[in-house]
Design a protein around this motif. Structure first.
Motif, PDB file in Angstrom:
ATOM      1  N   MET A 227       0.825  -1.204   0.000  1.00 28.06           N
ATOM      2  CA  MET A 227       0.000   0.000   0.000  1.00 28.06           C
ATOM      3  C   MET A 227       0.861   1.257   0.000  1.00 28.06           C
ATOM      4  SD  MET A 227      -1.197   2.656   2.060  1.00 28.06           S
ATOM      5  CE  MET A 227      -1.017   2.100   3.755  1.00 28.06           C
TER       6      MET A 227
ATOM      7  N   LEU B  60      -5.935  -6.524  -4.027  1.00 27.25           N
ATOM      8  CA  LEU B  60      -4.639  -5.886  -4.297  1.00 27.25           C
ATOM      9  C   LEU B  60      -4.145  -6.250  -5.698  1.00 27.25           C
ATOM     10  CD1 LEU B  60      -2.858  -6.383  -0.843  1.00 27.25           C
ATOM     11  CD2 LEU B  60      -3.512  -4.197  -1.866  1.00 27.25           C
TER      12      LEU B  60
ATOM     13  N   ASN C 234      -6.488  -0.964  -4.322  1.00 26.69           N
ATOM     14  CA  ASN C 234      -5.355  -1.104  -3.413  1.00 26.69           C
ATOM     15  C   ASN C 234      -5.792  -0.809  -1.978  1.00 26.69           C
ATOM     16  OD1 ASN C 234      -2.966   0.384  -1.915  1.00 26.69           O
ATOM     17  ND2 ASN C 234      -1.998  -0.962  -3.419  1.00 26.69           N
TER      18      ASN C 234
ATOM     19  N   ASN D  24       4.450  -1.536 -10.419  1.00 23.32           N
ATOM     20  CA  ASN D  24       3.280  -2.370 -10.137  1.00 23.32           C
ATOM     21  C   ASN D  24       3.596  -3.859 -10.251  1.00 23.32           C
ATOM     22  OD1 ASN D  24       0.491  -0.902  -9.708  1.00 23.32           O
ATOM     23  ND2 ASN D  24       1.713   0.397 -11.069  1.00 23.32           N
TER      24      ASN D  24
END
Length: 404
Positions: free
Chosen positions: A238, A297, A320, A379
């Motif tokens: 996060m 997520l 997220n 990512n």
């Protein structure tokens, strides 16, 4: 505080609810300052550093995470001896000093002073992270998950106040963003006041001097290791993605005013589910909810890789946030089952030490990875870490099938 531990048939006792509500307000306000820091600090740094220092724009935020990591043990041990109210109010006081230091650093165009301010703010955030454990002490044992969830839900207010301050304060006066840090001073001052109205349990001798196992024995329990690993990855991923997003938004050619909006959507995703996460955990089981958190997520990563429009950023960061909530609240609930009352200080502190060691590294590497490799690679790294969490939980559930 005895009545706080007697749950009527209807739910959490009224007195406990009052205290939890006040604690949730403190969570909301402190988290607002934290959100404001995430949304503004890196952009503020860009106004005072040369181009070759851009990759270190997140260093004040990383220093805050380092401050959290260094503070969790002393903060938790202090509360074991002096009580929650004393420790939490000291945290707010140091938060005021840290925010003032950040504002001063920006005014002096001093990057090191801004980093020092971030480090001091870390002590305040370390105390805020203990709010969720304090909530457990304010509610009957059977309502542990709900208490954690309700206090965490205070972040919904933070999701409104923090990004709003991030949008309205930067240009109030020069230098740009200094007013944002001054707003943090005010926020911590309000928290300092509200904490005086919460009826925290009195510190008992048996709570700090009762039977205790060595720390190594506590943290090597399989359930503790799973809870800590899940919390580390939840917060680390996060933080990694959120810290990079304001810079990525600007890097992708979008207006800088989109950054607070995306952070707002993200924070709403983090905290709105907290109103019912505790109930979902009771109904479906802690591990099922943690697994759903991991799936969300991954969904956030997938959306981020599909494009770089404002809606891709908003969708990715909202997923997220919700994924973080399910995974982190579940991990915290699991953790509270692994220690005795006299062990809570060191057990909680070690968990948060590991969690914020991870977030320190994550927030520091966010701007570096973004600058050198780009948003897509960042990512992919997040996806890899989330898969590790899924593997850890999967292996544990195979070996402990009775657990839900």
């Amino acid at each position: 505080m005895e009545e706080a531990h007697t749950a009527p048939a209807g739910g959490i006792p009224r007195r406990s609810l009052r205290n939890i509500a006040l604690l949730a307000i403190c969570q909301a306000l402190t988290q607002s300052g934290n959100t404001l820091m995430f949304a503004s600090a890196a952009l503020a740094v860009l106004t005072i550093v040369p181009a070759d220092m851009r990759m270190w724009a997140n260093l004040p935020v990383s220093m805050q995470h380092l401050g959290v990591m260094l503070s969790v043990f002393p903060a938790s041990m202090l509360m074991m001896r002096r009580g929650r109210r004393f420790g939490f109010r000291l945290g707010s006081l140091v938060g005021m000093v840290g925010a003032s230091c950040s504002a001063l650093g920006l005014g002096l165009a001093s990057f090191p002073v801004m980093c020092l301010g971030g480090l001091l703010l870390g002590f305040a955030i370390a105390n805020m992270q203990l709010y969720r454990f304090a909530a457990v002490e304010l509610a009957p044992p059977s309502y542990r998950a709900q208490a954690i969830s309700y206090v965490t839900a205070g972040g919904v207010i933070a999701g409104v106040i923090g990004p709003s301050l991030a949008r309205w304060t930067p240009d109030l006066w020069l230098p740009t963003f200094q007013a944002s840090f001054v707003a943090m001073v005010v926020v911590h001052g309000i928290v300092f006041t509200v904490l005086s109205f919460i009826e925290f349990p009195v510190v008992k001798v048996e709570d700090s001097h009762g039977p205790q196992r060595p720390l190594l024995e506590i943290v090597t329990q399989p359930a503790y290791m799973v809870a800590a690993a899940a919390a580390m990855i939840a917060f680390g991923v996060m933080s990694f993605v959120m810290a990079a997003s304001p810079l990525a938004i600007v890097q992708c050619g979008l207006d800088k005013t989109e950054a607070p909006i995306t952070i707002f959507v993200h924070v709403m995703g983090m905290f709105i589910p907290a109103f019912f996460t505790g109930h979902l955990i009771q109904r479906f089981g802690v591990f099922n909810m943690m697994t759903i958190g991991i799936a969300l997520l991954i969904a956030g990563v997938a959306i981020a890789l599909m494009g770089t429009t404002v809606w891709h950023f908003r969708g990715a960061l909202s997923m997220n946030g919700v994924g973080w909530n399910f995974l982190f609240v579940g991990a915290t609930t699991l953790l509270t089952t692994t220690y005795r009352p006299a062990e809570r200080g060191k057990a909680q502190a070690f968990n948060d030490f590991m969690v914020f060691g991870t977030t320190t590294l994550g927030s520091l590497m966010a701007s570096v990875v973004l600058e050198l490799k780009g948003w897509a690679v960042l990512n992919y790294v997040a996806f890899t870490l989330v898969c590790v969490a899924l593997l850890v939980i999967g292996v544990y559930r195979l070996r402990q099938p009775i657990r839900t």
